[in-house]
Design a protein around this motif. Structure first.
Motif, PDB file in Angstrom:
ATOM      1  N   THR A   7       0.850  -1.175   0.000  1.00 55.45           N
ATOM      2  CA  THR A   7       0.000   0.000   0.000  1.00 55.45           C
ATOM      3  C   THR A   7       0.886   1.224   0.000  1.00 55.45           C
ATOM      4  O   THR A   7       1.850   1.295   0.759  1.00 55.45           O
ATOM      5  N   ASP A  22       4.011  -2.979   3.597  1.00 56.32           N
ATOM      6  CA  ASP A  22       3.301  -4.246   3.504  1.00 56.32           C
ATOM      7  C   ASP A  22       3.363  -4.862   4.895  1.00 56.32           C
ATOM      8  O   ASP A  22       3.594  -4.153   5.858  1.00 56.32           O
ATOM      9  N   ASP A  23       3.205  -6.140   5.011  1.00 53.83           N
ATOM     10  CA  ASP A  23       3.176  -6.706   6.357  1.00 53.83           C
ATOM     11  C   ASP A  23       4.545  -7.073   6.907  1.00 53.83           C
ATOM     12  O   ASP A  23       4.630  -7.724   7.928  1.00 53.83           O
ATOM     13  N   TRP A 134      -8.307   6.141   4.209  1.00 53.04           N
ATOM     14  CA  TRP A 134      -8.321   4.747   4.666  1.00 53.04           C
ATOM     15  C   TRP A 134      -6.930   4.116   4.641  1.00 53.04           C
ATOM     16  O   TRP A 134      -6.645   3.205   5.406  1.00 53.04           O
ATOM     17  N   LYS A 135      -6.027   4.616   3.790  1.00 54.33           N
ATOM     18  CA  LYS A 135      -4.673   4.058   3.756  1.00 54.33           C
ATOM     19  C   LYS A 135      -3.900   4.409   5.019  1.00 54.33           C
ATOM     20  O   LYS A 135      -3.121   3.599   5.512  1.00 54.33           O
ATOM     21  N   THR A 136      -4.101   5.617   5.536  1.00 54.54           N
ATOM     22  CA  THR A 136      -3.431   5.966   6.785  1.00 54.54           C
ATOM     23  C   THR A 136      -3.987   5.143   7.944  1.00 54.54           C
ATOM     24  O   THR A 136      -3.234   4.748   8.835  1.00 54.54           O
ATOM     25  N   ASP A 137      -5.275   4.879   7.914  1.00 53.47           N
ATOM     26  CA  ASP A 137      -5.854   3.998   8.936  1.00 53.47           C
ATOM     27  C   ASP A 137      -5.267   2.593   8.843  1.00 53.47           C
ATOM     28  O   ASP A 137      -5.035   1.936   9.858  1.00 53.47           O
ATOM     29  N   LYS A 138      -5.018   2.149   7.628  1.00 56.18           N
ATOM     30  CA  LYS A 138      -4.409   0.836   7.418  1.00 56.18           C
ATOM     31  C   LYS A 138      -2.974   0.807   7.950  1.00 56.18           C
ATOM     32  O   LYS A 138      -2.548  -0.186   8.546  1.00 56.18           O
ATOM     33  N   ALA A 141      -3.167   0.673  11.744  1.00 59.02           N
ATOM     34  CA  ALA A 141      -3.516  -0.693  12.147  1.00 59.02           C
ATOM     35  C   ALA A 141      -2.315  -1.631  12.001  1.00 59.02           C
ATOM     36  O   ALA A 141      -2.083  -2.493  12.852  1.00 59.02           O
ATOM     37  N   PHE A 142      -1.538  -1.455  10.936  1.00 64.05           N
ATOM     38  CA  PHE A 142      -0.327  -2.257  10.737  1.00 64.05           C
ATOM     39  C   PHE A 142       0.674  -2.007  11.863  1.00 64.05           C
ATOM     40  O   PHE A 142       1.280  -2.949  12.390  1.00 64.05           O
ATOM     41  N   LYS A 145      -0.595  -3.642  15.055  1.00 65.16           N
ATOM     42  CA  LYS A 145      -0.437  -5.092  14.974  1.00 65.16           C
ATOM     43  C   LYS A 145       1.025  -5.481  15.187  1.00 65.16           C
ATOM     44  O   LYS A 145       1.317  -6.532  15.755  1.00 65.16           O
TER      45      LYS A 145
END
Length: 153
Positions: A7, A22-23, A134-138, A141-142, A145
């Motif tokens: 992202t 990414d993750d 929504w990308k900043t929220d993602k 969240a990353f 996590k």
């Protein structure tokens, strides 16, 4: 199996900066060639407007007396800002780090944008500003996590 979707968050679109995550890692990228393109284009505009101003120097037309000098000074101002911001963008280009390398992340939210300050274990900081969506929220969240310390201002 890890998700390989990357992202990207665009920040300061004039200079093409982006934050990719990414993750497993976060990376910064800039198009440093875009800086030189901006300098060349605005240098050419400044030169042509300065030559037009010089050729119409004794004119009594309002356009020749105000717009040509104003456009020359605006071009020079933009070129100076671009040159001043170039070292920061070059330093930020192609920086990659994993969440384990983060000491903390400071998040500052404004009405339209969000600022991230990534404090790394090696006592360096990387700053990034982008619009809030929504990308900043993602990304937040990353980071949660990944168990990174988040500080909100």
């Amino acid at each position: 199996m890890k998700n390989t979707l990357i992202t990207s968050l665009k920040g300061r679109s004039v200079f093409g900066g982006e934050l990719l995550f990414d993750d497993c890692k976060i990376s910064f990228r800039n198009d440093t060639g875009l800086f030189w393109l901006n300098i060349v284009v605005f240098g050419f505009l400044c030169l042509t407007n300065a030559l037009s101003w010089h050729s119409h120097y004794n004119s009594t037309d309002l356009f020749d007396q105000i717009i040509y000098p104003l456009s020359v000074f605006i071009c020079i101002f933009y070129i100076m800002i671009t040159i001043i911001k170039y070292p920061t963008a070059k330093k930020m280009n192609n920086v990659e780090f994993k969440p384990e390398n983060l000491k903390s992340v400071c998040i500052t939210k404004t009405y339209f944008s969000i600022n991230f300050t990534f404090k790394l274990q090696n006592s360096t900081q990387q700053k990034f500003k982008c619009k809030q969506d929504w990308k900043t929220d993602k990304l937040i969240a990353f980071l949660k996590k990944s168990e990174v310390e988040l500080m909100y201002e």
